[in-house]
Enzyme design. Structure first.
Site, PDB file in Angstrom:
ATOM      1  N   ASN A 182       0.860  -1.183   0.000  1.00 34.01           N
ATOM      2  CA  ASN A 182       0.000   0.000   0.000  1.00 34.01           C
ATOM      3  C   ASN A 182       0.894   1.229   0.000  1.00 34.01           C
ATOM      4  O   ASN A 182       1.367   1.673   1.031  1.00 34.01           O
ATOM      5  CB  ASN A 182      -0.888  -0.053   1.254  1.00 34.01           C
ATOM      6  CG  ASN A 182      -1.789   1.161   1.387  1.00 34.01           C
ATOM      7  OD1 ASN A 182      -1.704   2.093   0.579  1.00 34.01           O
ATOM      8  ND2 ASN A 182      -2.632   1.154   2.401  1.00 34.01           N
ATOM      9  N   LYS A 238       2.972   0.893   3.343  1.00 38.95           N
ATOM     10  CA  LYS A 238       2.610  -0.157   4.299  1.00 38.95           C
ATOM     11  C   LYS A 238       2.644  -1.484   3.553  1.00 38.95           C
ATOM     12  O   LYS A 238       2.318  -1.530   2.358  1.00 38.95           O
ATOM     13  CB  LYS A 238       1.195   0.077   4.838  1.00 38.95           C
ATOM     14  CG  LYS A 238       1.078   1.302   5.708  1.00 38.95           C
ATOM     15  CD  LYS A 238      -0.311   1.384   6.310  1.00 38.95           C
ATOM     16  CE  LYS A 238      -0.567   2.756   6.883  1.00 38.95           C
ATOM     17  NZ  LYS A 238      -1.935   3.185   6.832  1.00 38.95           N
ATOM     18  N   ARG A 271      -2.601  -1.913  -3.395  1.00 40.37           N
ATOM     19  CA  ARG A 271      -3.769  -1.063  -3.185  1.00 40.37           C
ATOM     20  C   ARG A 271      -3.615   0.179  -4.060  1.00 40.37           C
ATOM     21  O   ARG A 271      -2.562   0.822  -4.058  1.00 40.37           O
ATOM     22  CB  ARG A 271      -3.844  -0.636  -1.718  1.00 40.37           C
ATOM     23  CG  ARG A 271      -4.982   0.316  -1.492  1.00 40.37           C
ATOM     24  CD  ARG A 271      -4.842   1.063  -0.200  1.00 40.37           C
ATOM     25  NE  ARG A 271      -5.887   2.051  -0.097  1.00 40.37           N
ATOM     26  CZ  ARG A 271      -5.734   3.245   0.444  1.00 40.37           C
ATOM     27  NH1 ARG A 271      -4.573   3.594   0.940  1.00 40.37           N
ATOM     28  NH2 ARG A 271      -6.730   4.091   0.508  1.00 40.37           N
ATOM     29  N   HIS A 314     -12.764   3.981  -0.086  1.00 35.66           N
ATOM     30  CA  HIS A 314     -12.956   2.932   0.940  1.00 35.66           C
ATOM     31  C   HIS A 314     -13.673   1.714   0.354  1.00 35.66           C
ATOM     32  O   HIS A 314     -14.264   0.918   1.085  1.00 35.66           O
ATOM     33  CB  HIS A 314     -13.788   3.452   2.148  1.00 35.66           C
ATOM     34  CG  HIS A 314     -13.051   4.423   3.014  1.00 35.66           C
ATOM     35  ND1 HIS A 314     -13.659   5.522   3.588  1.00 35.66           N
ATOM     36  CD2 HIS A 314     -11.768   4.456   3.428  1.00 35.66           C
ATOM     37  CE1 HIS A 314     -12.779   6.188   4.308  1.00 35.66           C
ATOM     38  NE2 HIS A 314     -11.617   5.569   4.229  1.00 35.66           N
ATOM     39  N   ARG A 338     -10.410  16.768   7.430  1.00 31.38           N
ATOM     40  CA  ARG A 338     -11.159  17.250   6.259  1.00 31.38           C
ATOM     41  C   ARG A 338     -12.531  17.756   6.694  1.00 31.38           C
ATOM     42  O   ARG A 338     -13.160  17.175   7.572  1.00 31.38           O
ATOM     43  CB  ARG A 338     -11.353  16.126   5.234  1.00 31.38           C
ATOM     44  CG  ARG A 338     -10.080  15.602   4.632  1.00 31.38           C
ATOM     45  CD  ARG A 338     -10.404  14.596   3.523  1.00 31.38           C
ATOM     46  NE  ARG A 338      -9.215  13.879   3.112  1.00 31.38           N
ATOM     47  CZ  ARG A 338      -9.079  12.543   3.185  1.00 31.38           C
ATOM     48  NH1 ARG A 338     -10.075  11.795   3.616  1.00 31.38           N
ATOM     49  NH2 ARG A 338      -7.967  11.971   2.794  1.00 31.38           N
ATOM     50  N   ARG A 343      -9.604   9.562  19.901  1.00 26.38           N
ATOM     51  CA  ARG A 343      -9.285   9.146  21.276  1.00 26.38           C
ATOM     52  C   ARG A 343      -8.855  10.339  22.120  1.00 26.38           C
ATOM     53  O   ARG A 343      -9.296  10.509  23.250  1.00 26.38           O
ATOM     54  CB  ARG A 343      -8.160   8.116  21.224  1.00 26.38           C
ATOM     55  CG  ARG A 343      -8.338   7.021  22.213  1.00 26.38           C
ATOM     56  CD  ARG A 343      -7.339   5.926  22.027  1.00 26.38           C
ATOM     57  NE  ARG A 343      -6.750   5.875  20.687  1.00 26.38           N
ATOM     58  CZ  ARG A 343      -5.942   4.909  20.286  1.00 26.38           C
ATOM     59  NH1 ARG A 343      -5.628   3.942  21.100  1.00 26.38           N
ATOM     60  NH2 ARG A 343      -5.443   4.907  19.064  1.00 26.38           N
ATOM     61  N   GLU A 357      -8.822  -4.606   4.953  1.00 30.39           N
ATOM     62  CA  GLU A 357      -8.575  -4.351   3.534  1.00 30.39           C
ATOM     63  C   GLU A 357      -7.444  -5.229   2.986  1.00 30.39           C
ATOM     64  O   GLU A 357      -7.489  -5.656   1.840  1.00 30.39           O
ATOM     65  CB  GLU A 357      -8.252  -2.864   3.329  1.00 30.39           C
ATOM     66  CG  GLU A 357      -9.493  -1.997   3.499  1.00 30.39           C
ATOM     67  CD  GLU A 357      -9.196  -0.550   3.851  1.00 30.39           C
ATOM     68  OE1 GLU A 357      -8.891  -0.295   5.038  1.00 30.39           O
ATOM     69  OE2 GLU A 357      -9.260   0.297   2.965  1.00 30.39           O
TER      70      GLU A 357
HETATM   71  P1  ADP Z   1      -7.198   5.805   8.907  1.00 27.76           P
HETATM   72  O1  ADP Z   1      -6.998   4.356   8.447  1.00 27.76           O
HETATM   73  O2  ADP Z   1      -8.248   6.544   8.156  1.00 27.76           O
HETATM   74  O3  ADP Z   1      -5.936   6.578   9.077  1.00 27.76           O
HETATM   75  P2  ADP Z   1      -8.117   4.497  11.341  1.00 27.76           P
HETATM   76  O4  ADP Z   1      -9.194   3.641  10.761  1.00 27.76           O
HETATM   77  O5  ADP Z   1      -6.875   3.852  11.802  1.00 27.76           O
HETATM   78  O6  ADP Z   1      -7.776   5.714  10.385  1.00 27.76           O
HETATM   79  O7  ADP Z   1      -8.791   5.293  12.573  1.00 27.76           O
HETATM   80  C1  ADP Z   1      -8.087   6.240  13.306  1.00 27.76           C
HETATM   81  C2  ADP Z   1      -9.063   6.881  14.278  1.00 27.76           C
HETATM   82  O8  ADP Z   1      -9.581   5.881  15.156  1.00 27.76           O
HETATM   83  C3  ADP Z   1      -8.412   7.941  15.154  1.00 27.76           C
HETATM   84  O9  ADP Z   1      -9.251   9.085  15.232  1.00 27.76           O
HETATM   85  C4  ADP Z   1      -8.334   7.250  16.499  1.00 27.76           C
HETATM   86  O10 ADP Z   1      -8.367   8.142  17.582  1.00 27.76           O
HETATM   87  C5  ADP Z   1      -9.584   6.397  16.470  1.00 27.76           C
HETATM   88  N1  ADP Z   1      -9.511   5.369  17.496  1.00 27.76           N
HETATM   89  C6  ADP Z   1      -8.669   4.301  17.533  1.00 27.76           C
HETATM   90  N2  ADP Z   1      -8.840   3.623  18.713  1.00 27.76           N
HETATM   91  C7  ADP Z   1      -9.776   4.299  19.434  1.00 27.76           C
HETATM   92  C8  ADP Z   1     -10.390   4.120  20.701  1.00 27.76           C
HETATM   93  N3  ADP Z   1     -10.046   3.115  21.488  1.00 27.76           N
HETATM   94  N4  ADP Z   1     -11.344   4.992  21.078  1.00 27.76           N
HETATM   95  C9  ADP Z   1     -11.704   6.022  20.281  1.00 27.76           C
HETATM   96  N5  ADP Z   1     -11.160   6.254  19.066  1.00 27.76           N
HETATM   97  C10 ADP Z   1     -10.218   5.402  18.643  1.00 27.76           C
END
Ligand code: ADP
Length: 394
Positions: A9, A16, A88, A177, A237, A281, A380
């Site tokens: 990816n 990745k 990907r 997605h 965004r 988080r 994915e």
């Molecule tokens: P992307 O692949 O689009 O970069 P992810 O699917 O990895 O993103 O999601 C990242 C988001 O998920 C972040 O906003 C992160 O804070 C949130 N997240 C991950 N674990 C937790 C958790 N335990 N509680 C709340 N939010 C979480």
């Protein structure tokens, strides 16, 4: 060990990768090369719970693939088991409606869509060319984020702008997605075989976030557009808003429209409203300490997601399932509850106790709900590996 698939990816400044075996069911190795294009880029390998990082002298996508090959060469059992490589690809335009075996015409087709994903497409092409060079004789497959949404009807994918702009420049909604949504549809069908004949709403909520309506197994609407900026409020965004704002921001701030677009892509969303972080988080922790702006950002995120789910539902025959996935969808009970709070008129209710659990595939609707509500972790990489295996065996 047999029939391993290397999944690659290539992002704009990261790469990745993962090696999956046992028909994609086991992850042998995973890792990331980050800060590509900078002097301090590193390549990290994770295997059997151990982590190993090396400095990438030449911080390029090419050198990252070369180091992965070198690492695998020191472990011939893995290298010899490789039967395919899956890449990907973010944007396949109108050219690619499914995954394909890569040849020069596919690479040319990806290059033709590059204007819609100018940061990602060149990185994908470099990754493919290097992988073809370094892993000669191993078939390679391209899996597109946009492909699943090629089933959208013209009424859904066209923007109400002059048709000539669509005809001449292919300006339309593509959606993203798609690999995640395809995986969710497939996984839900394992849990509920009837779902392939039903209406499914999915909220993929991560740093990038979107919704999708899947009617009888096919995507019928999705919130992202010609780029991932459209639709939901996201980590940084803004999502959909009045397009006039672009020139208002540029004029008011004395910046170019490209820089104003950067504000909408990189400084808005959860980060823009909370003035604290794009990370869910972090915002939940701040909210627990009484930070009102963090709460406002999360509540706006949830309310806008609910609106998009309802809007996508207009393309379904019935609403039978609602699935949450992505880092926020899988983990944030606060956001899930706040979204479902807005969906009562659609007879969608969740059980507070079940919603507070985390990390597993499960259904969390309450008894009074007419719709099954699911948490399903997305995968994915597995979908890319399965497509690669499928096309190679054909
Ligand atoms: P992307 O692949 O689009 O970069 P992810 O699917 O990895 O993103 O999601 C990242 C988001 O998920 C972040 O906003 C992160 O804070 C949130 N997240 C991950 N674990 C937790 C958790 N335990 N509680 C709340 N939010 C979480």
């Amino acid at each position: 060990m047999s029939d391993s698939i290397l999944v690659i990816n290539c992002g704009s400044s990261s790469l990745k990768f993962a090696v999956l075996c046992d028909e994609g069911q086991s992850v042998l190795l995973e890792g990331i090369a980050d800060r590509l294009g900078y002097t301090n880029s590193t390549l990290t390998f994770k295997k059997d719970g151990n982590k190993e990082s090396i400095h990438l002298k030449e911080g390029t996508h090419k050198s990252a693939v070369a180091e992965i090959k070198k690492w695998l060469s020191d472990r011939p059992a893995i290298l010899d088991s490789l039967t395919g490589i899956g890449h990907r690809v973010v944007h396949g335009g109108e050219t690619f409606s499914q995954s394909v075996l890569i040849d020069q015409s596919v690479i040319d087709g990806i290059a033709e869509c590059a204007n819609f994903a100018p940061l990602h497409s060149p990185a994908h092409i470099i990754g493919m060319n290097v992988a073809i060079e370094l892993f000669p004789g191993i078939p390679q497959v391209a899996v597109f984020d946009t492909a699943f949404h090629q089933t959208l009807a013209a009424e859904q994918y066209l923007y109400p702008i002059p048709m000539a702009l669509y005809r001449q420049h292919h300006f339309r909604k593509y959606g993203f997605h798609g690999t995640s949504y395809r995986y969710i549809s497939r996984r839900l069908a394992e849990l509920e075989p009837n779902s392939l004949q039903q209406g499914v709403l999915v909220a993929h909520l991560g740093n990038g976030a979107s919704t999708c309506a899947i009617n009888k197994g096919q995507s019928t609407d999705t919130s992202m557009g010609i780029t991932p900026l459209e639709g939901l409020m996201m980590g940084t965004r803004c999502g959909s808003l009045d397009p006039s704002l672009l020139s208002f921001i540029a004029e008011a701030e004395g910046i170019s429209s490209a820089d104003a677009l950067d504000v909408l892509n990189k400084k808005s969303g959860l980060l823009g409203i909370s003035e604290l972080s794009n990370d869910c988080r972090t915002l939940e922790e701040a909210m627990a300490l009484g930070n009102e702006q963090a709460k406002l950002a999360l509540d706006m995120f949830a309310i806008r997601t609910a609106k998009y789910l309802v809007s996508a539902a207009t393309t379904l025959d019935s609403i039978d399932h609602l699935v949450f996935t992505g880092g926020i969808g899988e983990n944030s009970s606060y956001v899930r509850a706040a979204i479902c709070q807005q969906l009562k008129a659609f007879n969608i209710y969740i059980d507070g106790d079940k919603n507070s659990l985390r990390g597993a595939t499960m259904s969390i609707e309450s008894k009074q709900s007419h719709v099954k509500v699911w948490i399903i972790p997305t995968n994915e990489e597995l979908m890319i590996a399965l497509d690669t295996i499928h096309l190679i065996r054909q």
